[in-house]
Scaffold this motif. Structure first.
Motif, short mmCIF file in Angstrom:
data_model
loop_
_atom_site.label_atom_id
_atom_site.label_comp_id
_atom_site.label_asym_id
_atom_site.label_seq_id
_atom_site.Cartn_x
_atom_site.Cartn_y
_atom_site.Cartn_z
N ALA A 44 -6.12 -3.38 6.56
CA ALA A 44 -5.60 -4.66 6.06
C ALA A 44 -4.54 -4.42 4.99
CB ALA A 44 -6.74 -5.52 5.51
N LEU A 45 -4.76 -3.43 4.15
CA LEU A 45 -3.77 -3.09 3.12
C LEU A 45 -2.47 -2.62 3.77
CD1 LEU A 45 -2.78 -2.55 0.25
CD2 LEU A 45 -4.07 -0.39 0.30
N TRP A 46 -2.58 -1.75 4.78
CA TRP A 46 -1.39 -1.25 5.46
C TRP A 46 -0.57 -2.40 6.06
CZ3 TRP A 46 1.02 -0.91 10.19
CH2 TRP A 46 1.96 0.11 10.34
N LEU A 47 -1.25 -3.32 6.73
CA LEU A 47 -0.55 -4.48 7.31
C LEU A 47 0.07 -5.36 6.23
CD1 LEU A 47 -3.11 -5.41 10.11
CD2 LEU A 47 -0.82 -4.42 10.43
N THR A 48 -0.65 -5.52 5.14
CA THR A 48 -0.12 -6.31 4.02
C THR A 48 1.12 -5.64 3.43
OG1 THR A 48 -2.33 -7.17 3.52
CG2 THR A 48 -0.68 -7.32 1.76
N LEU A 49 1.12 -4.32 3.37
CA LEU A 49 2.29 -3.61 2.84
C LEU A 49 3.50 -3.78 3.75
CD1 LEU A 49 0.70 -0.34 1.45
CD2 LEU A 49 1.44 -2.38 0.20
N ILE A 50 3.29 -3.76 5.05
CA ILE A 50 4.42 -4.01 5.97
C ILE A 50 4.99 -5.40 5.71
CG2 ILE A 50 5.05 -4.34 8.40
CD1 ILE A 50 4.66 -1.40 7.63
N ALA A 51 4.12 -6.39 5.63
CA ALA A 51 4.57 -7.76 5.35
C ALA A 51 5.23 -7.84 3.98
CB ALA A 51 3.40 -8.73 5.44
N SER A 52 4.70 -7.13 3.00
CA SER A 52 5.27 -7.13 1.64
C SER A 52 6.68 -6.56 1.63
CB SER A 52 4.39 -6.31 0.69
OG SER A 52 3.13 -6.88 0.54
N ILE A 53 6.85 -5.45 2.33
CA ILE A 53 8.18 -4.82 2.38
C ILE A 53 9.19 -5.78 3.00
CG2 ILE A 53 9.52 -2.97 3.47
CD1 ILE A 53 6.93 -1.20 3.10
N ILE A 54 8.81 -6.43 4.07
CA ILE A 54 9.72 -7.39 4.73
C ILE A 54 10.03 -8.55 3.79
CG2 ILE A 54 9.90 -9.07 6.62
CD1 ILE A 54 8.17 -7.01 8.28
N ALA A 55 9.00 -9.13 3.18
CA ALA A 55 9.20 -10.28 2.29
C ALA A 55 10.02 -9.90 1.07
CB ALA A 55 7.85 -10.86 1.88
N MET A 56 9.73 -8.76 0.49
CA MET A 56 10.48 -8.33 -0.70
C MET A 56 11.92 -8.00 -0.35
SD MET A 56 7.86 -6.18 -2.98
CE MET A 56 6.47 -7.02 -3.71
N GLN A 98 13.73 -9.37 1.80
CA GLN A 98 14.48 -10.62 1.93
C GLN A 98 14.84 -11.22 0.58
OE1 GLN A 98 11.84 -12.86 4.48
NE2 GLN A 98 12.66 -11.91 6.32
N VAL A 99 14.04 -10.97 -0.44
CA VAL A 99 14.30 -11.49 -1.78
C VAL A 99 15.22 -10.55 -2.56
CG1 VAL A 99 13.25 -12.14 -4.00
CG2 VAL A 99 12.12 -12.74 -1.85
N ALA A 100 14.89 -9.26 -2.54
CA ALA A 100 15.65 -8.23 -3.27
C ALA A 100 15.44 -6.90 -2.56
CB ALA A 100 15.18 -8.16 -4.72
N PRO A 101 16.42 -6.43 -1.82
CA PRO A 101 16.24 -5.20 -1.04
C PRO A 101 15.72 -4.01 -1.84
CG PRO A 101 18.25 -6.29 -0.36
CD PRO A 101 17.73 -7.04 -1.56
N ALA A 102 16.13 -3.87 -3.09
CA ALA A 102 15.64 -2.75 -3.91
C ALA A 102 14.13 -2.79 -4.05
CB ALA A 102 16.30 -2.78 -5.29
N ALA A 103 13.56 -3.97 -4.14
CA ALA A 103 12.10 -4.10 -4.26
C ALA A 103 11.42 -3.62 -2.99
CB ALA A 103 11.72 -5.54 -4.57
N GLY A 104 11.97 -3.97 -1.84
CA GLY A 104 11.42 -3.48 -0.58
C GLY A 104 11.46 -1.96 -0.51
N LEU A 105 12.55 -1.37 -0.96
CA LEU A 105 12.68 0.09 -0.97
C LEU A 105 11.64 0.73 -1.89
CD1 LEU A 105 16.56 0.53 -1.02
CD2 LEU A 105 14.99 0.99 0.89
N LEU A 106 11.35 0.07 -3.01
CA LEU A 106 10.38 0.62 -3.95
C LEU A 106 8.96 0.65 -3.39
CD1 LEU A 106 11.74 -0.91 -7.26
CD2 LEU A 106 11.45 1.54 -6.78
N PHE A 107 8.70 -0.09 -2.33
CA PHE A 107 7.38 -0.07 -1.69
C PHE A 107 7.27 1.03 -0.63
CE2 PHE A 107 4.12 -3.56 -2.09
CZ PHE A 107 4.45 -3.90 -3.39
N LEU A 108 8.37 1.72 -0.31
CA LEU A 108 8.31 2.74 0.74
C LEU A 108 7.40 3.92 0.41
CD1 LEU A 108 11.95 2.69 2.16
CD2 LEU A 108 9.90 1.54 3.02
N PRO A 109 7.42 4.45 -0.83
CA PRO A 109 6.46 5.54 -1.12
C PRO A 109 5.01 5.08 -0.95
CG PRO A 109 8.14 5.42 -2.83
CD PRO A 109 8.34 4.22 -1.95
N TYR A 110 4.75 3.83 -1.27
CA TYR A 110 3.41 3.26 -1.15
C TYR A 110 2.96 3.21 0.31
CZ TYR A 110 -0.19 -0.30 -2.53
OH TYR A 110 -1.33 -1.00 -2.78
#
Length: 156
Positions: free
Chosen positions: A104-116, A118-130
């Protein structure tokens, strides 16, 4: 404003991470069969320290933008799932339940990366190590379940 938001998000990460001090791996985990590629114990604090800094920065970046509701809700969900896994896996010794949480966490992270993104690409990139680390952790949890079939759901 960024610094204050960063500190607030970091506090949330540290609260979630504190479950590791409350429910340490201990002898139960050491006694489990694990794959050869299991990361060394010393890798975990380094990885989590880096991840928590990255996702705190991502949260602070997104929080400053309009239209951030979905991304912020997903940030909250991921940190809740993050904090839940340790007590379930190490505290309750529920390998299968831990696997369900980390999936569930993994799926949430995929959704988080996509949502972030869309708001601020740098934030999505910062979730990649996670997502990379959680991918390894998910594979590890899966293999531990496979290698310890009699201990998967109710070992105490």
């Amino acid at each position: 404003m960024f610094l204050l938001l960063f500190v607030i998000f970091l506090a949330a990460c540290l609260a979630a991470g504190s479950t590791g001090a409350l429910f340490s791996p201990g002898t139960w985990y050491e006694g489990l069969n694990k794959p050869r590629w299991t990361p060394p114990n010393r890798a975990f604090p380094v990885a989590w320290g880096t991840i928590y800094l990255c996702i705190s920065a991502a949260g602070a970046i997104v929080a400053q933008h309009d239209g951030n509701g979905i991304a912020m809700a997903l940030w909250a969900l991921q940190i809740a799932l993050n904090g839940l896994w340790t007590p379930v896996f190490f505290g309750l010794k529920r390998i299968t339940a831990g696997l369900m949480i980390i999936l569930a966490l993994w799926l949430t992270l995929i959704a988080s990366i996509i949502a972030m993104w869309q708001v601020a690409p740098a934030a999505g990139l910062l979730f990649l190590p996670y997502i990379l680390w959680i991918s390894v952790a998910t594979a590890l949890n899966t293999e531990i379940r496979r290698l310890n079939p009699s201990r998967g759901s109710s070992e105490a």
